[in-house]
Design a protein around this motif. Structure first.
Motif: not given
Length: 332
Positions: A182-195
């Motif tokens: 739902f969130y753009g793959g592993a990279a999208g998940v990590q980006n949301r964790i980062r922000i």
């Protein structure tokens, strides 16, 4: 129905929390009525506001089994909680729908923080509150989770044996292996964790929380960035009391949430109802298979949010009836 407002905090020392509570029968002026009663209690020293729904034919002096509603993420008590509250109460229950910490009329900062852990703690404190009321049978308290509310009630019940039965309607059952879809793959998940971590650091340093919209189908940064008529429609979920805002620091907990594995710690009766066009059905099955207690599951016709309100072809009415039957048999 006209809402009846009752005074719950009769004096400053009337504190209801996870450690203990004062029974309402110590205050002769404290009284509930049929219909919706405004209530206030505390969770982790934060003031929470809710509505306690009693049957339209409620008779004073009757103790009822109680059900706590935990609604979909970002919601306030005037949304799904209000839709189910009186309808479920009229089936013979005292039903509590309330604003979790950080949301609606309840206190807590940062505002609009979505936290399964915090909501589970609020539910446990709601059990303490209900247990001190003369209108509630304290030995028979259950919880209903709708959509993401399934995670809140699951975490609460796993830690609190005062919760005797659970039900979930249209559950959103999160698992780290499916979250990337739902969130753009592993990279999208990590980006949301980062922000998320960055937003938390900003809040810790300045006291100011960065926010995005809770719902905006035209903004990829929003919590819900895809079309959902319920949240964009004023006749459905976009009610006046709901603020379309989401604390960015919420993302880490949401990205790491594992509702599936919570089921292995649940031994009380559980009923699951979901539509044939709902999300994450394999996760629902995995959750169901891991439950340790008496359990039942039904898959019926319906889209995920048609179980939120009365916009569908009877899904919510069906859900109230079947959830009531489950609680009637499991709360004695």
């Amino acid at each position: 129905m006209k809402q009846v407002f009752t005074r719950v905090l009769a004096m400053a020392t009337f504190a209801l929390n996870s450690i203990g509570c004062t029974r309402d029968d110590e205050f002769t002026e404290f009284q509930f009525n049929a219909g919706a009663n405004r209530v206030t209690f505390t969770s982790e020293n934060v003031n929470l506001v809710g509505n306690l729904y009693l049957p339209n034919n409620y008779t004073n002096g009757t103790r009822l089994p109680a059900v706590i509603i935990s609604a979909p993420w970002t919601q306030v008590k005037e949304q799904v909680g209000a839709t189910y509250g009186q309808r479920l109460a009229n089936e013979g229950f005292a039903v509590l729908a309330f604003d979790h910490r950080f949301w609606g009329e309840s206190g807590g900062t940062p505002r609009y923080l979505e936290s399964t852990r915090a909501k589970a703690t609020d539910i446990r404190n709601a059990v303490t509150f209900l247990s001190g009321l003369r209108v509630v049978d304290a030995a028979n308290i259950g919880a209903l989770g709708i959509c993401a509310g399934v995670g809140n009630i699951s975490l609460a019940a796993a830690a609190d044996n005062r919760i005797k039965s659970l039900a979930t309607v249209s559950p959103w059952v999160q698992h780290p292996t499916t979250t990337p879809l739902f969130y753009g793959g592993a990279a999208g998940v990590q980006n949301r964790i980062r922000i998320s971590d960055s937003a938390q650091n900003v809040f810790n340093t300045t006291g100011t929380m960065p926010y995005v919209d809770a719902y905006n189908p035209n903004d990829a940064r929003a919590a819900m960035f895809f079309p959902v008529d319920y949240y964009g429609n004023a006749s459905r979920g976009a009610v006046q009391q709901w603020t379309n805002r989401f604390a960015v620091a919420s993302w880490r907990e949401w990205m790491e949430l594992n509702t599936v594995d919570m089921a292995r710690n649940i031994s009380v009766p559980m009923y699951i109802l979901y539509g044939d066009n709902t999300f994450l059905q394999d996760n629902i099955t995995a959750y169901y298979n891991s439950l340790r207690g008496t359990k039942s599951i039904e898959r019926v016709t319906g889209e995920h949010t048609e179980f939120y309100d009365l916009s569908g072809s009877g899904q919510t009415t069906q859900a109230v009836s079947r959830v009531a039957a489950h609680f009637r048999s499991s709360l004695r």
